[in-house]
Design a protein around this motif. Sequence first.
Motif, PDB file in Angstrom:
ATOM      1  N   ALA A   1       0.828  -1.208   0.000  1.00 51.69           N
ATOM      2  CA  ALA A   1       0.000   0.000   0.000  1.00 51.69           C
ATOM      3  C   ALA A   1       0.864   1.260   0.000  1.00 51.69           C
ATOM      4  CB  ALA A   1      -0.934  -0.006   1.211  1.00 51.69           C
ATOM      5  N   SER A   2       1.956   1.239   0.750  1.00 56.64           N
ATOM      6  CA  SER A   2       2.831   2.408   0.798  1.00 56.64           C
ATOM      7  C   SER A   2       3.568   2.633  -0.515  1.00 56.64           C
ATOM      8  CB  SER A   2       3.844   2.259   1.945  1.00 56.64           C
ATOM      9  OG  SER A   2       3.183   2.313   3.191  1.00 56.64           O
ATOM     10  N   SER A   3       3.727   1.578  -1.306  1.00 56.91           N
ATOM     11  CA  SER A   3       4.365   1.740  -2.612  1.00 56.91           C
ATOM     12  C   SER A   3       3.406   2.300  -3.656  1.00 56.91           C
ATOM     13  CB  SER A   3       4.924   0.392  -3.097  1.00 56.91           C
ATOM     14  OG  SER A   3       3.882  -0.496  -3.472  1.00 56.91           O
ATOM     15  N   ILE A   4       2.105   2.233  -3.374  1.00 56.78           N
ATOM     16  CA  ILE A   4       1.087   2.704  -4.321  1.00 56.78           C
ATOM     17  C   ILE A   4       0.567   4.079  -3.943  1.00 56.78           C
ATOM     18  CG2 ILE A   4      -1.241   2.249  -5.218  1.00 56.78           C
ATOM     19  CD1 ILE A   4      -0.611  -0.750  -4.943  1.00 56.78           C
ATOM     20  N   PHE A   5       0.222   4.263  -2.663  1.00 53.21           N
ATOM     21  CA  PHE A   5      -0.377   5.521  -2.217  1.00 53.21           C
ATOM     22  C   PHE A   5       0.708   6.415  -1.613  1.00 53.21           C
ATOM     23  CE2 PHE A   5      -3.664   2.284  -2.047  1.00 53.21           C
ATOM     24  CZ  PHE A   5      -4.660   2.884  -2.800  1.00 53.21           C
ATOM     25  N   PRO A   6       0.758   7.671  -2.004  1.00 54.25           N
ATOM     26  CA  PRO A   6       1.853   8.536  -1.569  1.00 54.25           C
ATOM     27  C   PRO A   6       1.806   8.959  -0.103  1.00 54.25           C
ATOM     28  CG  PRO A   6       0.297   9.764  -2.919  1.00 54.25           C
ATOM     29  CD  PRO A   6      -0.116   8.331  -2.991  1.00 54.25           C
ATOM     30  N   LYS A   7       0.649   8.839   0.528  1.00 53.50           N
ATOM     31  CA  LYS A   7       0.534   9.305   1.914  1.00 53.50           C
ATOM     32  C   LYS A   7       0.069   8.160   2.806  1.00 53.50           C
ATOM     33  CE  LYS A   7      -1.117  13.314   4.538  1.00 53.50           C
ATOM     34  NZ  LYS A   7      -1.833  14.601   4.423  1.00 53.50           N
ATOM     35  N   ARG A   8       0.796   7.948   3.890  1.00 54.09           N
ATOM     36  CA  ARG A   8       0.444   6.911   4.856  1.00 54.09           C
ATOM     37  C   ARG A   8       0.114   7.554   6.195  1.00 54.09           C
ATOM     38  NH1 ARG A   8       2.958   3.788   8.923  1.00 54.09           N
ATOM     39  NH2 ARG A   8       1.983   1.720   9.145  1.00 54.09           N
ATOM     40  N   PHE A   9      -1.086   7.269   6.712  1.00 54.89           N
ATOM     41  CA  PHE A   9      -1.490   7.814   8.002  1.00 54.89           C
ATOM     42  C   PHE A   9      -1.097   6.873   9.143  1.00 54.89           C
ATOM     43  CE2 PHE A   9      -4.089  10.029   5.001  1.00 54.89           C
ATOM     44  CZ  PHE A   9      -4.274  11.299   5.544  1.00 54.89           C
ATOM     45  N   GLY A  10      -1.105   5.573   8.869  1.00 56.95           N
ATOM     46  CA  GLY A  10      -0.789   4.598   9.910  1.00 56.95           C
ATOM     47  C   GLY A  10      -1.844   3.516   9.967  1.00 56.95           C
ATOM     48  N   ASN A  11      -1.844   2.765  11.050  1.00 59.95           N
ATOM     49  CA  ASN A  11      -2.789   1.659  11.228  1.00 59.95           C
ATOM     50  C   ASN A  11      -3.733   1.943  12.387  1.00 59.95           C
ATOM     51  OD1 ASN A  11      -1.404   0.338   9.236  1.00 59.95           O
ATOM     52  ND2 ASN A  11      -0.248  -0.978  10.627  1.00 59.95           N
TER      53      ASN A  11
ATOM     54  N   GLU B   1      -7.814  -6.639  14.846  1.00 61.27           N
ATOM     55  CA  GLU B   1      -7.419  -6.540  13.449  1.00 61.27           C
ATOM     56  C   GLU B   1      -6.958  -5.109  13.201  1.00 61.27           C
ATOM     57  OE1 GLU B   1     -10.474  -7.837  10.782  1.00 61.27           O
ATOM     58  OE2 GLU B   1     -10.479  -9.881  11.555  1.00 61.27           O
ATOM     59  N   TYR B   2      -6.340  -4.913  12.052  1.00 61.30           N
ATOM     60  CA  TYR B   2      -5.875  -3.589  11.673  1.00 61.30           C
ATOM     61  C   TYR B   2      -6.764  -2.997  10.583  1.00 61.30           C
ATOM     62  CZ  TYR B   2      -1.567  -5.065  13.995  1.00 61.30           C
ATOM     63  OH  TYR B   2      -0.647  -5.514  14.900  1.00 61.30           O
ATOM     64  N   VAL B   3      -6.777  -1.684  10.530  1.00 63.73           N
ATOM     65  CA  VAL B   3      -7.319  -0.955   9.386  1.00 63.73           C
ATOM     66  C   VAL B   3      -6.207  -0.051   8.885  1.00 63.73           C
ATOM     67  CG1 VAL B   3      -9.090   0.597   8.498  1.00 63.73           C
ATOM     68  CG2 VAL B   3      -9.661  -1.013  10.335  1.00 63.73           C
ATOM     69  N   LEU B   4      -5.648  -0.373   7.721  1.00 62.66           N
ATOM     70  CA  LEU B   4      -4.602   0.461   7.141  1.00 62.66           C
ATOM     71  C   LEU B   4      -5.223   1.728   6.578  1.00 62.66           C
ATOM     72  CD1 LEU B   4      -3.218  -2.343   7.334  1.00 62.66           C
ATOM     73  CD2 LEU B   4      -2.088  -1.815   5.174  1.00 62.66           C
ATOM     74  N   VAL B   5      -4.591   2.859   6.816  1.00 65.30           N
ATOM     75  CA  VAL B   5      -5.109   4.146   6.348  1.00 65.30           C
ATOM     76  C   VAL B   5      -4.063   4.779   5.436  1.00 65.30           C
ATOM     77  CG1 VAL B   5      -6.152   6.344   7.000  1.00 65.30           C
ATOM     78  CG2 VAL B   5      -6.278   4.386   8.572  1.00 65.30           C
ATOM     79  N   GLN B   6      -4.387   4.899   4.164  1.00 65.22           N
ATOM     80  CA  GLN B   6      -3.498   5.492   3.170  1.00 65.22           C
ATOM     81  C   GLN B   6      -4.286   6.529   2.382  1.00 65.22           C
ATOM     82  OE1 GLN B   6      -0.275   2.636   3.913  1.00 65.22           O
ATOM     83  NE2 GLN B   6      -0.242   4.306   2.458  1.00 65.22           N
ATOM     84  N   GLY B   7      -3.585   7.312   1.573  1.00 60.42           N
ATOM     85  CA  GLY B   7      -4.298   8.293   0.776  1.00 60.42           C
ATOM     86  C   GLY B   7      -3.433   8.908  -0.293  1.00 60.42           C
ATOM     87  N   ASN B   8      -4.048   9.751  -1.097  1.00 63.71           N
ATOM     88  CA  ASN B   8      -3.321  10.505  -2.110  1.00 63.71           C
ATOM     89  C   ASN B   8      -2.630  11.719  -1.480  1.00 63.71           C
ATOM     90  OD1 ASN B   8      -3.635   8.847  -4.332  1.00 63.71           O
ATOM     91  ND2 ASN B   8      -5.563   9.800  -4.968  1.00 63.71           N
ATOM     92  N   GLU B   9      -1.932  12.501  -2.309  1.00 64.00           N
ATOM     93  CA  GLU B   9      -1.044  13.547  -1.808  1.00 64.00           C
ATOM     94  C   GLU B   9      -1.713  14.511  -0.839  1.00 64.00           C
ATOM     95  OE1 GLU B   9      -1.445  12.686  -4.884  1.00 64.00           O
ATOM     96  OE2 GLU B   9       0.491  12.233  -5.822  1.00 64.00           O
ATOM     97  N   GLU B  10      -2.953  14.924  -1.114  1.00 65.59           N
ATOM     98  CA  GLU B  10      -3.619  15.944  -0.301  1.00 65.59           C
ATOM     99  C   GLU B  10      -4.608  15.347   0.692  1.00 65.59           C
ATOM    100  OE1 GLU B  10      -5.407  18.563  -3.108  1.00 65.59           O
ATOM    101  OE2 GLU B  10      -3.577  18.794  -4.286  1.00 65.59           O
ATOM    102  N   ALA B  11      -4.499  14.068   0.947  1.00 74.71           N
ATOM    103  CA  ALA B  11      -5.466  13.383   1.804  1.00 74.71           C
ATOM    104  C   ALA B  11      -5.456  13.943   3.222  1.00 74.71           C
ATOM    105  CB  ALA B  11      -5.166  11.888   1.822  1.00 74.71           C
ATOM    106  N   PHE B  12      -6.623  13.959   3.845  1.00 73.25           N
ATOM    107  CA  PHE B  12      -6.739  14.402   5.232  1.00 73.25           C
ATOM    108  C   PHE B  12      -7.933  13.700   5.865  1.00 73.25           C
ATOM    109  CE2 PHE B  12      -9.556  17.134   2.873  1.00 73.25           C
ATOM    110  CZ  PHE B  12     -10.667  17.276   3.687  1.00 73.25           C
ATOM    111  N   LEU B  13      -7.951  13.679   7.174  1.00 73.79           N
ATOM    112  CA  LEU B  13      -9.066  13.135   7.945  1.00 73.79           C
ATOM    113  C   LEU B  13      -9.749  14.275   8.692  1.00 73.79           C
ATOM    114  CD1 LEU B  13      -7.350   9.973   9.460  1.00 73.79           C
ATOM    115  CD2 LEU B  13      -9.045   9.997   7.639  1.00 73.79           C
TER     116      LEU B  13
END
Length: 912
Positions: free
Chosen positions: A485-495, A517-529
């Motif tokens: 996932a980190s190789s595909i999505f430029p932004k990693r928030f964590g698990n 269980e985990y929920v991986l949180v990734q996103g594009n360059e401008e991603a935010f929560l």
Amino acid sequence: MKNTNEKKFFERLEEVFIGAPVEGASGYINLMRIKSHYFKSVMEPHLRQETESVLNSFPDFREELFDKLYTFFRRYFTEGGSIGFVFTPYHQSIYEQVYTNEHDVVLFWKTARLYYVKTDHLFQSMTVEVDGFRFHFDASQLEHKRANEKRELFYTFREHRPEHDVIIFTVHYPEKGRQTRIDTIRLAIRDGLGLNRYTAAVPSAETLQKAFRLFERQSKLDYFLCKDARGFLREQFDLWMWQYLLGRPGEAPPVGWTETRLKQLQALKHIAYRVIDFIAAFEDELVNIWNKPKFVLNSHYVMTLDRIARQPGGMEILQQILSHPGMPGQLQEWRDLGMVDDRFQPGHIWQENLIDGRHLHPRYQYLPVDTRYFPDLELHVVALFENLDEALDGWLIRSENYQALHTLLPKWQGKLKAIYIDPPYNTGVDEFLYVDSFKHSSWLTMMENRLAVAKSLLAGDGIIFISIGDLNPQEGESYRLQMLASSIFPKRFGNLIWRKRGGIGSFSERDMTENHEYVLVQGNEEAFLYHNILSEQKLDEFSNVDGRGAYRWMGLLGPSQQTKEKRPNLNYELLVHPETLQLVGFRYAVHGSEVYDLRTRTEDENLAETVIRIAPPGKATWLISREQMWKHAQSGLIQFRRTSKGTYEPQIKNYLHDAEGNPKGNLLKSLLADNGVPVGTNADASRELSALFPETDVQRIKPKPVSLVRLLLQVASASGDTVMDFFAGSGTTAHACLNLCREDGRKRKYILVEMGEYFYTLLIPRIKKVIFSDKWKDGRAQTDGKGISHFVKYYELEQFEDTLSRARYEDSSLFTPPAGADPCQYVFLRDPKMLDALEISPELDEVQLNLGKLYRNIDLPETLSNLTGKRVRRIQPGLQPSAIPASVQFEDGQQLDLEHLDWRQIKRLIWW
């Protein structure tokens, strides 16, 4: 023996290129026929001709040439004919490629350069003996899986042949969840033997189960397509040749190369490249089919009664629906779904009074109408909506998910705000609805293919959540997925960590039991929560209410790290009127000089002496600047509170919602249980689904709790956003989206993709139920439940297997290559593919389109919308009652006549 290696090479090439034999009826079987024809008619003749031409100069090189070709190519084909790293010992230098200094660690796996298609058995007809009985299983008519859904075989007793003393079964995959019933089979065998009662001549249930298990032990294969067969095989051949010339690692290189020897090796490379060209031409054709946009089939709509009634002309359409011959079917569905009881009649949807006249009954206004019951009215219902895609709240798509993602890409690229998926974890457990026992490399490829397209679908600020277990950490996929996932999505928030159960873990090792269980949180360059989590404690703080909404009084001291030395501009005194307690000015220092800024004019001449001065204590500063403080004070947002020490402190009104209506809550905490809002467990998820479908085996479905997905969508989406789930399962994501919209009054859209047959038996019924009411018990809607106005479309997509089944490949003269041209560039231009849909009239000098020759019930507006990327504005029905629309208008104003559609508009769908 002359030509031993040549014979061996061509036999082996045919074997690995075509793949292991398999019986049945499917697109894959058609592919085997196409491959065989291509090899015999095109590939082998041209290769023999070219090798003879090369070997004229080196007749003694023949045996070695074919030996080397055989040695190389046997290593790169699987049993099913897929291309990739198959037999790759150390000396073949399988390596990680480091492309840039920025990415100095690259995840490598052996199927990384492939498309994952499906996992299926290589079933062949066979005879087995069990407990003194002989059973023959006929797999010749077995229609293979279209995708990677979990399906059980269905056995039917066909006949008993006394001359061979064999019991014959027909084997196939069933539809609509049918399962083999041993007692039914035993009864059929008894009757087939002409017996009136069970005797020893009828095999027992245990014997039959043993026989079925023996048949099902046949080989299982993962099927792949190579993304770039030519580039991959040429790269590998060059590595192999380099090692052949210079020796394997640790070996001394050979010496004494002669001119003749070098020319022989050049000839070897030339022939190897030609073999690769022919292999790649076929593989590229399959990749084109795999990535071909797909037809939309069998589409229908579900909309609540109120949504129809609200449109101009909607009341008249409702009257036609209520009196339609399909209404009894719709009525029975409402009863079966537990929305109404047996006493309910269509007329009960109305309520009348002197003020409003006739209107929809509040209890029944959210009953969902399914247009499949009203085929001749469907287009007229849809035509009520001036802007169709804008009016729709959701799309439910039955399809293998890669095919769906790739087909939807033109229409939805960069438009999704959030994606949630709960993919199979590769636990090896057989109870999942999906195949769940991949090799690690197959699983990674399956995920990479889909996540790469998902990234393009996400908006620039989009988020993706991926649920993943950590079952058996050394064998599970969570740590591999994080790298992928980190190789595909430029932004990693964590698990995020979700506690899935409170008791014993679902998987135990010797030293540890797992309950999370985990929920991986990734996103594009401008991603935010969004910071919008509202716990009960948070809500209690906002106990005051004014015309703008709920608010609290909040202190105005800045954070501890914001000191006077670091932020001198936020260090100033507040000047407050002693009687009115209103802000009247400021006192501060500029370059060592004191500034007394009294902004309020007043008749009180002693104000400068009596004014209350309030300074931030110690090293602290204020949270906001002087100008902001003055602006908020003038707006009535600032008050001064007397403390227990007799001093005063400023406070500001902090509203629960911002100007756009978004709640200003807390940040998401990685331990989901610490967020102060309900986040259910597996047990809660089972109870939720059991309340809707009490007869369903929810343990096999393994849903996630609605509250978990609701929380994720809450922090990742807002009004007007579209969310997606392409491992939709039972539809939890749509359920969560509907609940969230019902709670906050926002309109979010969703797209769900699911390939299993429970798309119709579970997912769509669940959405209908949740639309009608948010409270269910024992499959019945509760009277205090709340419905929601809703409009959703569901449809199927043409699949890879469907295209393979219908495509025609033959050595025709449709396109003749120029003399001396490379046949690899033209071979597939000579085949009709799916041009059967065209009717050519030489007399009229025109080409007419007849898509009915390919599929029934093609939805042309949606097909063209996906193909062009244009959203549908309006669909116009024809003059005659028909399920085929006359025209479609897109959002850019383009209007297409669908009754006389130019074939070039859909060329990419039928000829690629």
